[in-house]
Design a protein around this motif. Structure first.
Motif, PDB file in Angstrom:
ATOM      1  N   PRO A   1      77.188  35.060  11.333  1.00 19.31           N
ATOM      2  CA  PRO A   1      76.748  36.740  11.264  1.00 19.31           C
ATOM      3  C   PRO A   1      74.485  36.602  12.094  1.00 19.31           C
ATOM      4  CG  PRO A   1      77.191  36.226   9.283  1.00 19.31           C
ATOM      5  CD  PRO A   1      78.087  35.191  10.162  1.00 19.31           C
ATOM      6  N   PHE A   2      73.990  37.535  12.534  1.00 19.41           N
ATOM      7  CA  PHE A   2      73.122  36.720  13.180  1.00 19.41           C
ATOM      8  C   PHE A   2      72.618  38.179  13.558  1.00 19.41           C
ATOM      9  CE2 PHE A   2      74.953  36.549  17.514  1.00 19.41           C
ATOM     10  CZ  PHE A   2      73.666  37.739  18.338  1.00 19.41           C
ATOM     11  N   GLY A   3      71.316  38.674  13.410  1.00 19.97           N
ATOM     12  CA  GLY A   3      70.733  40.155  13.896  1.00 19.97           C
ATOM     13  C   GLY A   3      69.472  40.051  15.171  1.00 19.97           C
ATOM     14  N   ILE A   4      69.397  41.019  15.428  1.00 22.29           N
ATOM     15  CA  ILE A   4      68.601  40.993  16.218  1.00 22.29           C
ATOM     16  C   ILE A   4      67.397  42.535  16.354  1.00 22.29           C
ATOM     17  CG2 ILE A   4      67.661  41.441  18.832  1.00 22.29           C
ATOM     18  CD1 ILE A   4      70.626  40.730  19.652  1.00 22.29           C
ATOM     19  N   ALA A   5      66.339  42.321  16.150  1.00 18.85           N
ATOM     20  CA  ALA A   5      65.427  42.972  15.374  1.00 18.85           C
ATOM     21  C   ALA A   5      64.563  43.338  16.876  1.00 18.85           C
ATOM     22  CB  ALA A   5      64.230  42.909  13.665  1.00 18.85           C
ATOM     23  N   GLN A   6      64.282  44.971  16.311  1.00 21.03           N
ATOM     24  CA  GLN A   6      63.270  44.811  17.279  1.00 21.03           C
ATOM     25  C   GLN A   6      61.853  46.899  16.811  1.00 21.03           C
ATOM     26  OE1 GLN A   6      62.615  46.903  22.293  1.00 21.03           O
ATOM     27  NE2 GLN A   6      64.814  46.950  21.008  1.00 21.03           N
TER      28      GLN A   6
ATOM     29  N   ILE B   1      84.529  40.906  19.793  1.00 19.00           N
ATOM     30  CA  ILE B   1      83.678  41.441  19.417  1.00 19.00           C
ATOM     31  C   ILE B   1      83.103  42.253  18.028  1.00 19.00           C
ATOM     32  CG2 ILE B   1      82.786  43.912  20.556  1.00 19.00           C
ATOM     33  CD1 ILE B   1      84.180  44.239  23.063  1.00 19.00           C
ATOM     34  N   PRO B   2      81.941  41.361  18.487  1.00 16.58           N
ATOM     35  CA  PRO B   2      81.530  41.647  16.601  1.00 16.58           C
ATOM     36  C   PRO B   2      80.999  43.262  16.095  1.00 16.58           C
ATOM     37  CG  PRO B   2      80.236  40.321  17.721  1.00 16.58           C
ATOM     38  CD  PRO B   2      80.808  40.620  18.622  1.00 16.58           C
TER      39      PRO B   2
ATOM     40  N   MET C   1      62.036  50.502  14.054  1.00 16.35           N
ATOM     41  CA  MET C   1      61.912  49.202  13.838  1.00 16.35           C
ATOM     42  C   MET C   1      63.248  49.364  13.150  1.00 16.35           C
ATOM     43  SD  MET C   1      58.927  49.611  10.873  1.00 16.35           S
ATOM     44  CE  MET C   1      59.633  50.841   9.691  1.00 16.35           C
ATOM     45  N   GLU C   2      64.104  48.997  13.967  1.00 17.77           N
ATOM     46  CA  GLU C   2      65.703  48.561  14.315  1.00 17.77           C
ATOM     47  C   GLU C   2      66.349  46.950  14.368  1.00 17.77           C
ATOM     48  OE1 GLU C   2      67.755  52.619  15.876  1.00 17.77           O
ATOM     49  OE2 GLU C   2      66.856  51.258  17.159  1.00 17.77           O
ATOM     50  N   MET C   3      67.053  47.075  13.230  1.00 16.23           N
ATOM     51  CA  MET C   3      67.781  45.525  13.521  1.00 16.23           C
ATOM     52  C   MET C   3      69.633  45.856  13.533  1.00 16.23           C
ATOM     53  SD  MET C   3      69.410  43.309  11.579  1.00 16.23           S
ATOM     54  CE  MET C   3      69.624  43.553  10.216  1.00 16.23           C
ATOM     55  N   GLU C   4      69.762  44.995  14.543  1.00 17.38           N
ATOM     56  CA  GLU C   4      71.377  45.301  14.864  1.00 17.38           C
ATOM     57  C   GLU C   4      71.826  44.253  14.118  1.00 17.38           C
ATOM     58  OE1 GLU C   4      71.793  47.937  15.779  1.00 17.38           O
ATOM     59  OE2 GLU C   4      70.198  48.562  16.048  1.00 17.38           O
ATOM     60  N   TRP C   5      72.834  44.106  12.910  1.00 15.94           N
ATOM     61  CA  TRP C   5      73.823  42.885  12.450  1.00 15.94           C
ATOM     62  C   TRP C   5      74.889  42.805  12.738  1.00 15.94           C
ATOM     63  CZ3 TRP C   5      72.211  39.082  10.357  1.00 15.94           C
ATOM     64  CH2 TRP C   5      72.679  38.132   8.697  1.00 15.94           C
ATOM     65  N   PHE C   6      75.032  41.738  13.944  1.00 16.69           N
ATOM     66  CA  PHE C   6      76.073  41.478  14.198  1.00 16.69           C
ATOM     67  C   PHE C   6      77.203  40.443  13.589  1.00 16.69           C
ATOM     68  CE2 PHE C   6      72.659  42.395  17.161  1.00 16.69           C
ATOM     69  CZ  PHE C   6      74.090  43.413  18.489  1.00 16.69           C
ATOM     70  N   CYS C   7      78.398  40.899  12.878  1.00 15.61           N
ATOM     71  CA  CYS C   7      79.447  40.397  12.016  1.00 15.61           C
ATOM     72  C   CYS C   7      80.813  40.914  12.260  1.00 15.61           C
ATOM     73  CB  CYS C   7      79.170  40.729  10.913  1.00 15.61           C
ATOM     74  SG  CYS C   7      79.318  42.837  10.087  1.00 15.61           S
ATOM     75  N   HIS C   8      81.490  39.897  11.836  1.00 14.11           N
ATOM     76  CA  HIS C   8      82.932  40.093  12.312  1.00 14.11           C
ATOM     77  C   HIS C   8      83.712  41.204  11.190  1.00 14.11           C
ATOM     78  CE1 HIS C   8      87.433  39.406  11.991  1.00 14.11           C
ATOM     79  NE2 HIS C   8      87.556  38.556  13.144  1.00 14.11           N
TER      80      HIS C   8
END
Length: 516
Positions: free
Chosen positions: A241-246, A378-379, A270-277
């Motif tokens: 799992p990891f995130g991408i912020a913008q 696909i996370p 201010m958004e962050m998408e956290w990709f996980c199983h």
């Protein structure tokens, strides 16, 4: 039951701050101005003045610190992994077809044939006569009850509000519209049937117009993150799992922008998408809900005006219907009281966005576990999405503190880390050694702190100004400073004063202007 729930409506009403006074202070002191003010403004657009841009940048930078440069510790006791991007405001228009915005990013609208005004149908409340006779009257949601009562009495021949039953306009049959008086008219039957209105601003790319060159200003920052999912994976040492912020601007052609900067046509997110199983989605959804509450509490939203709420089933977004739903962090703004307005949402977007972009682009969005190449998926995505400009408004409303015991009559109780100016250097007079010493002190500490050197006017008026802009500390240089190299420190909230050594000012600020 929370404290906010225990308070009566009357108690809440008595504690609600005056939004008109907050707006007036924002313009008077340089926080927020109407955009293109000299031409009468443009509805739904706002400019941030010298202090407003500092407050907004401070909030942005604190969010970035909490999410990217110093992210929280995860359930396993290790810091989570989040990276940042800054994507383009204009993307390939296929982006918005895949995301569902071209076909589904719409609101039901009604027009008034008489006034030529347009309203969101789901924001209108119709007061219909209980006996079924006579006209009904439409009002914007959250309209004050005394305003409703007065208008109904004037237009209905003296009938009281008790003779009417409130119903959302969209829940009424269209045939009832013939008897409804719109919000800004006295004539029944002027409202049209609801029609869907797409909220995206469009433009044209290149030298020629036409549908072939049509593009859109992004209505959210999230899609730029999803488009770069593979790029980030391929170029960064991140693993699920990891995130991408913008942080960035978004644009929505709101039909009824209102309530100052709460609902506008140009705003920042201010958004962050956290990709996980997928199997860990609930754990991470709960984790991020708790973490985001900590953030808003740490920066000063600690009163009963803040609450956390899970969305009801009928509120769920299209991507959340099969998932865990959305939880909101809400704030009781003066214009929503006794109700609340959304400040941040923590949503389970499932794998909707990556799946849609895979389908429309033909690019595989599967993630391969480097420890187990057979494990491809696909996370799922957990999205903490906050309004930066709404955050600024909530902080201003929370910090605005009327106080008849001080010359300004009010002060802004901003957290020192967020205050546009951390301190003010105030020579008691503008002559002799006072301004000389003050200027030297200012030059010594300005590289480390955002400080204000204010020489003109009497000291009382200068204190009042600093109170109104939320400056935590004022350092006054007087005759005693010349004699013994000490200065007076005035604390904003308590107005208490003490003397410290001139050479201890920087140390004093380091100790008290703490980060969050």
């Amino acid at each position: 039951m929370s404290v906010a729930q225990e308070k009566t409506t009357a108690e809440i009403a008595n504690s609600v701050k005056d939004m008109k006074e907050i707006v007036a202070l924002c313009k008077r002191r340089g926080f927020v101005f109407p955009a293109s003010d000299i031409y009468g403004g443009l509805n739904g657009f706002w400019d941030y003045g010298p202090l407003g841009v500092e407050l907004k940048n401070n909030l942005r930078d604190l969010w970035w610190k909490w999410m990217v440069t110093c992210p929280p510790v995860g359930p396993d006791g290790q810091p989570v992994d989040i990276v940042g991007i800054d994507s383009s405001i204009i993307q390939n228009p296929k982006t918005w077809e895949a995301s569902g915005h071209v076909g589904g990013f719409s609101d039901p609208m009604v027009d008034c044939r008489e006034t030529k005004l347009r309203y969101r149908a789901d924001h209108l409340i119709a007061y219909m006569p209980k006996n079924g006779e006579g006209n009904g009257y439409a009002f914007m949601e959250n309209e004050e009850e005394d305003v409703i009562a007065k208008r109904i009495k004037n237009l209905s021949g003296g009938k009281s509000i008790g003779n009417f039953e409130a119903t959302p306009l969209v829940d009424l049959p269209v045939t009832a519209y013939a008897t409804i008086v719109g919000p800004d008219t006295k004539t029944p039957g002027t409202l049209t049937e609801p029609k869907q209105f797409n909220l995206m601003f469009h433009t044209f790319v290149g030298a020629t117009g036409g549908d072939d060159n049509k593009a859109y200003l992004r209505p959210e920052t999230a899609q730029g993150i999803f488009l770069n999912f593979k790029n980030v994976l391929d170029s960064s040492r991140v693993r699920v799992p990891f995130g991408i912020a913008q942080v960035g601007k978004a644009f929505r052609n709101e039909v009824n922008p209102r309530n100052f900067i709460f609902r506008s046509r140009e705003f920042e997110q201010m958004e962050m998408e956290w990709f996980c199983h997928p199997s860990e989605a609930k754990m991470w959804r709960d984790f991020w809900f708790a973490e985001r509450q900590k953030f808003w509490t740490a920066i000063g939203l600690v009163s009963e005006n803040v609450r956390m709420r899970d969305h009801d089933k009928d509120e769920l977004s299209h991507y959340a219907k099969e998932g865990l739903g959305t939880a909101d962090i809400e704030y009781r703004f003066p214009f929503t009281a006794p109700g609340f307005g959304e400040l941040e949402g923590i949503a389970h977007r499932c794998n909707f966005d990556l799946t849609q972009h895979q389908k429309h682009s033909g690019v595989k969005m599967e993630y391969t576990d480097p420890m187990d190449p057979k494990n491809k998926f696909i996370p799922d995505v957990i999205e903490p999405a906050a309004g930066l400009t709404r955050g600024v408004l909530a902080l201003l409303c929370e910090a605005y503190t009327p106080d008849p015991n001080r010359p300004s009559g009010v002060y802004l109780n901003l957290h020192p880390a967020l205050a546009p100016k951390k301190a003010a250097i105030l020579p008691l007079t503008a002559k002799d050694q006072h301004p000389v010493i003050a200027t030297k002190l200012y030059m010594d500490i300005r590289n480390e702190f955002a400080v204000d050197l204010d020489i003109k006017q009497n000291i009382g008026k200068r204190y009042a100004r600093q109170d109104e802009i939320g400056t935590p500390y004022c350092f006054t240089i007087d005759d005693q400073t010349v004699a013994d190299q000490t200065v007076t420190v005035r604390e904003r909230n308590t107005m208490s004063q003490e003397r410290i050594g001139l050479d201890h000012v920087a140390e004093y600020l380091r100790k008290n202007i703490r980060s969050v």
